[in-house]
Design a protein around this motif. Structure first.
Motif, PDB file in Angstrom:
ATOM      1  N   THR A 111     -90.281  67.420  65.231  1.00 14.70           N
ATOM      2  CA  THR A 111     -91.622  67.048  65.674  1.00 14.70           C
ATOM      3  C   THR A 111     -92.684  67.892  64.985  1.00 14.70           C
ATOM      4  O   THR A 111     -92.431  69.025  64.575  1.00 14.70           O
ATOM      5  N   ARG A 112     -93.851  67.303  64.852  1.00 12.87           N
ATOM      6  CA  ARG A 112     -95.029  68.024  64.368  1.00 12.87           C
ATOM      7  C   ARG A 112     -96.114  67.810  65.413  1.00 12.87           C
ATOM      8  O   ARG A 112     -96.498  66.671  65.683  1.00 12.87           O
ATOM      9  N   HIS A 113     -96.570  68.901  66.007  1.00 13.83           N
ATOM     10  CA  HIS A 113     -97.570  68.847  67.083  1.00 13.83           C
ATOM     11  C   HIS A 113     -97.114  67.927  68.216  1.00 13.83           C
ATOM     12  O   HIS A 113     -97.900  67.164  68.775  1.00 13.83           O
ATOM     13  N   GLY A 114     -95.819  67.966  68.518  1.00 14.76           N
ATOM     14  CA  GLY A 114     -95.261  67.189  69.619  1.00 14.76           C
ATOM     15  C   GLY A 114     -94.954  65.743  69.296  1.00 14.76           C
ATOM     16  O   GLY A 114     -94.410  65.024  70.136  1.00 14.76           O
ATOM     17  N   ASP A 167     -85.171  68.043  70.615  1.00 14.76           N
ATOM     18  CA  ASP A 167     -86.401  68.115  69.823  1.00 14.76           C
ATOM     19  C   ASP A 167     -86.571  69.521  69.284  1.00 14.76           C
ATOM     20  O   ASP A 167     -86.229  70.504  69.960  1.00 14.76           O
ATOM     21  N   SER A 215     -89.443  71.830  66.621  1.00 13.39           N
ATOM     22  CA  SER A 215     -90.673  71.778  65.834  1.00 13.39           C
ATOM     23  C   SER A 215     -90.343  71.868  64.352  1.00 13.39           C
ATOM     24  O   SER A 215     -89.314  72.417  63.953  1.00 13.39           O
TER      25      SER A 215
END
Length: 81
Positions: free
Chosen positions: A32-35, A5, A7
Motif C-alpha cells: 500500500t501507499r498512503h493506505g 498489508d 506499506s
C-alpha cells in the motif's frame, strides 16, 4: 486466504525477505501507499511448462468411440440423396 498489508516503504526495506515469506507461507501480500493498495505479491502456481514433447502421455483416458460420428450419417444433409 488472508492477505496482509504492508506499506511500500517497509516493503522496499524488506523486499527479499518478504518475497521469501510469501513463497514459504503461500499467503499473498498487499503493498500500500498512503493506505491505498498499489500492488500484490502472490505465490506462484505450480509449474505447468512442458518439459518435452510427449510429457502428457498416459494422462488422458478414452471413454468411448472416438472414430465413429456422434450422429447418424442419414441425419447429415450433405449425405442425403
Amino acid at each position: 486466504m488472508v492477505m496482509s498489508d504492508i506499506s511500500i516503504s517497509e516493503f522496499k526495506a524488506k523486499c527479499l525477505g518478504l518475497i521469501e515469506q510469501v513463497q514459504k507461507t503461500r499467503q499473498p501480500l498487499r503493498i500500500t501507499r498512503h493506505g491505498r493498495p498499489v500492488a500484490e505479491v502472490i505465490p506462484v502456481g505450480p509449474d505447468r511448462s512442458r518439459k518435452f514433447v510427449g510429457d502428457m502421455v498416459g494422462t488422458a483416458k478414452i471413454v468411448g468411440d472416438i472414430v465413429s460420428p456422434v450422429i447418424e450419417l442419414e441425419d447429415i444433409e450433405a449425405y442425403r440423396d
